[in-house]
Design a protein around this motif. Structure first.
Motif, short mmCIF file in Angstrom:
data_model
loop_
_atom_site.label_atom_id
_atom_site.label_comp_id
_atom_site.label_asym_id
_atom_site.label_seq_id
_atom_site.Cartn_x
_atom_site.Cartn_y
_atom_site.Cartn_z
N LEU A 179 0.81 -1.22 0.00
CA LEU A 179 0.00 0.00 0.00
C LEU A 179 0.84 1.27 0.00
CD1 LEU A 179 -2.75 -1.14 2.52
CD2 LEU A 179 -3.11 -0.60 0.10
N GLY A 180 2.16 1.13 -0.04
CA GLY A 180 3.01 2.30 -0.07
C GLY A 180 3.15 3.00 1.26
N ILE A 181 2.81 2.29 2.36
CA ILE A 181 2.93 2.89 3.69
C ILE A 181 4.35 2.73 4.23
CG2 ILE A 181 2.14 2.69 6.09
CD1 ILE A 181 -0.58 1.84 4.97
N ALA A 182 4.97 1.60 3.94
CA ALA A 182 6.33 1.33 4.38
C ALA A 182 7.21 1.05 3.18
CB ALA A 182 6.34 0.13 5.33
N PRO A 183 8.41 1.63 3.13
CA PRO A 183 9.35 1.30 2.04
C PRO A 183 9.80 -0.15 2.13
CG PRO A 183 10.41 2.65 3.70
CD PRO A 183 8.97 2.61 4.08
N GLY A 184 10.34 -0.68 1.03
CA GLY A 184 10.71 -2.08 0.99
C GLY A 184 11.73 -2.48 2.03
N TRP A 185 12.72 -1.60 2.30
CA TRP A 185 13.76 -1.95 3.27
C TRP A 185 13.20 -2.10 4.67
CZ3 TRP A 185 14.41 1.46 7.24
CH2 TRP A 185 13.99 2.79 7.03
N LEU A 186 12.20 -1.26 5.00
CA LEU A 186 11.59 -1.36 6.33
C LEU A 186 10.74 -2.61 6.44
CD1 LEU A 186 10.96 -0.25 9.11
CD2 LEU A 186 9.18 1.19 8.10
N ALA A 187 9.96 -2.91 5.39
CA ALA A 187 9.14 -4.13 5.38
C ALA A 187 10.02 -5.36 5.52
CB ALA A 187 8.31 -4.20 4.11
N ALA A 188 11.16 -5.38 4.80
CA ALA A 188 12.08 -6.51 4.88
C ALA A 188 12.66 -6.65 6.29
CB ALA A 188 13.20 -6.36 3.86
N GLY A 189 12.98 -5.51 6.91
CA GLY A 189 13.51 -5.54 8.27
C GLY A 189 12.51 -6.09 9.27
N ILE A 190 11.24 -5.70 9.12
CA ILE A 190 10.20 -6.21 10.02
C ILE A 190 10.01 -7.71 9.82
CG2 ILE A 190 7.75 -6.08 10.61
CD1 ILE A 190 7.86 -3.10 9.88
N LEU A 191 10.02 -8.15 8.56
CA LEU A 191 9.91 -9.59 8.29
C LEU A 191 11.04 -10.35 8.96
CD1 LEU A 191 8.81 -9.72 4.53
CD2 LEU A 191 7.51 -10.54 6.51
N PHE A 192 12.26 -9.84 8.83
CA PHE A 192 13.41 -10.50 9.45
C PHE A 192 13.29 -10.53 10.96
CE2 PHE A 192 17.65 -10.29 11.38
CZ PHE A 192 18.20 -11.46 10.88
N ARG A 193 12.80 -9.42 11.53
CA ARG A 193 12.66 -9.33 13.00
C ARG A 193 11.75 -10.44 13.53
NH1 ARG A 193 10.55 -9.80 17.52
NH2 ARG A 193 9.83 -8.10 18.83
N TYR A 194 10.65 -10.75 12.84
CA TYR A 194 9.69 -11.73 13.36
C TYR A 194 9.90 -13.13 12.81
CZ TYR A 194 7.28 -7.89 15.58
OH TYR A 194 7.00 -6.82 16.38
N LEU A 195 10.21 -13.25 11.53
CA LEU A 195 10.35 -14.58 10.95
C LEU A 195 11.69 -15.22 11.29
CD1 LEU A 195 8.74 -14.19 7.41
CD2 LEU A 195 7.72 -15.10 9.51
N GLY A 196 12.73 -14.40 11.53
CA GLY A 196 14.03 -14.95 11.86
C GLY A 196 14.01 -15.86 13.08
N PRO A 197 13.61 -15.35 14.25
CA PRO A 197 13.55 -16.22 15.44
C PRO A 197 12.55 -17.37 15.27
CG PRO A 197 13.52 -13.91 16.07
CD PRO A 197 13.36 -13.94 14.59
N PHE A 198 11.42 -17.10 14.57
CA PHE A 198 10.41 -18.14 14.37
C PHE A 198 10.99 -19.32 13.59
CE2 PHE A 198 6.96 -19.94 11.75
CZ PHE A 198 6.12 -20.38 12.75
N LEU A 199 11.73 -19.02 12.50
CA LEU A 199 12.31 -20.08 11.68
C LEU A 199 13.49 -20.76 12.36
CD1 LEU A 199 12.17 -18.32 8.18
CD2 LEU A 199 10.62 -20.08 9.09
N ALA A 200 14.16 -20.02 13.26
CA ALA A 200 15.31 -20.61 13.96
C ALA A 200 14.89 -21.53 15.10
CB ALA A 200 16.20 -19.50 14.50
#
Length: 277
Positions: A179-200
Motif C-alpha cells: 500500500l506504499g505505507i512502508a518502504p521495501g527496506w523497512l518491510a524486509a527488516g520487520i519480516l526478518f525481525r519476526y520470521l528470523g527467530p520463528f524459523l530458527a
C-alpha cells in the motif's frame, strides 16, 4: 474447578492433554466454541464483502481461503488448551478474553492482507487497512492490559502472544509495503525481525535447547516501536507525505537499538536455556 497441573512431556503430551481436558470439561468446550465461532464469523464477514467488491467470481475461493486460515489459526488455540494454567500451575477452565483477542488478531490477518492485495474501489483498501488494521494491531496491547488487570494470566497467553505477533507483523510488513505505507527496506527488516527467530526455533529445539518461548522485555519495546512507526507512516501516507524520508528519520533511532537489545536477550536466553532430558 481449579487444580494444580504439571507439564506434559513433548508436543504429543501437550496435544493429548489438550484433548483430554476438552473432553472432560463442558465449560472449557463452551469457551472454545465461543471463540472459534466468533473468529469464523468475523473472518468471513470481513472477507466476503471484500471479495464481492473486487470480483464476484472470487467470493467462493476467497471465502474458502478464509475458512482454511481460520482452521489453521484455530489449531494453535485448540492445541494450547493444556497451557491454560497460571504461572503457579493452577488450571483455568476457560480461554479468557486476552487469549481470544490474540486469536482474533491472527484470524484477521487473512482479510487484512486482502485489503492490500485486491483491487478495491478508489482508496477503500488503504482506508480499511488503516482503520481496521490499525485497530486490530492495538489488540496486542489491549489483551495484555486485560490479562494484567482482570486476568487470567496463563502459560497459553504467554506463548500465544508472541506467536500471533509473528503472524500479524509479518502480514503487516507485506501489506504496508503493498500500500506504499512502508518502504521495501523497512518491510524486509520487520519480516526478518519476526520470521528470523520463528524459523530458527525448530533448529534450536533440534540442538536440544529448550528456551522459554515468551516475549523478552526489549522484544515488547521493539514491537511497540514498530507499531508506533507504522502508525506514523499511515498518517503520512494518508496525507500524501514523504513516506520514505519519514521512515528513515524515525525508524533508525526507534527500531535499531531496541532490535539489537532484543537480539542480545534472545541469544542469552538460548545459551542459558536447559537441555531436553
Amino acid at each position: 474447578m481449579l487444580v494444580r497441573v504439571g507439564s506434559p512431556a513433548g508436543l504429543g503430551g501437550l496435544v493429548g492433554e489438550a484433548l483430554a481436558l476438552l473432553r472432560g470439561s463442558p465449560r472449557l468446550r463452551r469457551s472454545l466454541w465461543f471463540w472459534l465461532s466468533t473468529g469464523l464469523v468475523l473472518t468471513e464477514a470481513f472477507t466476503i464483502p471484500l471479495a464481492t467488491l473486487h470480483d464476484r467470481g472470487s467470493v467462493l475461493p476467497l471465502a474458502l481461503g478464509a475458512a482454511g486460515w481460520w482452521a489453521a489459526v484455530s489449531v494453535f488455540l485448540v492445541g494450547g488448551t493444556s497451557l491454560l494454567h497460571t504461572p503457579d500451575g493452577t488450571r483455568i477452565d476457560r480461554y479468557g478474553i486476552p487469549n481470544g483477542l490474540s486469536a482474533i488478531r491472527a484470524w484477521f490477518c487473512f482479510p487484512l492482507i486482502l485489503c492490500a492485495a485486491l483491487s478495491l474501489p478508489g482508496s477503500l483498501g488503504l482506508y480499511l487497512w488503516c482503520s481496521v488494521g490499525g485497530s486490530t494491531g492495538m489488540l496486542d496491547f489491549v489483551d495484555g492490559w486485560i490479562a494484567r488487570r482482570f486476568g487470567p494470566i496463563t502459560a497459553l497467553g504467554k506463548a500465544l502472544d508472541p506467536a500471533m505477533d509473528v503472524l500479524f507483523f509479518a502480514m503487516a510488513a507485506v501489506g504496508n509495503w503493498l500500500l506504499g505505507i512502508a518502504p521495501g527496506w523497512l518491510a524486509a527488516g520487520i519480516l526478518f525481525r519476526y520470521l528470523g527467530p520463528f524459523l530458527a526455533t525448530p533448529f534450536i529445539f533440534l540442538a536440544g535447547k529448550r528456551p522459554e518461548l515468551v516475549h523478552t522485555v526489549w522484544g515488547r519495546r521493539n514491537t511497540a516501536a514498530i507499531g508506533l512507526v507504522l502508525f506514523i507512516l499511515m498518517i503520512v501516507r494518508l496525507s500524501s507525505g514523504p513516506v520514505n524520508t519519514v521512515a528513515l528519520v524515525i525508524s533508525l533511532p526507534l527500531l535499531v537499538p531496541t532490535f539489537v537489545l532484543h537480539s542480545i536477550a534472545l541469544v542469552r536466553r538460548t545459551a542459558e536455556a536447559p537441555r531436553a532430558g
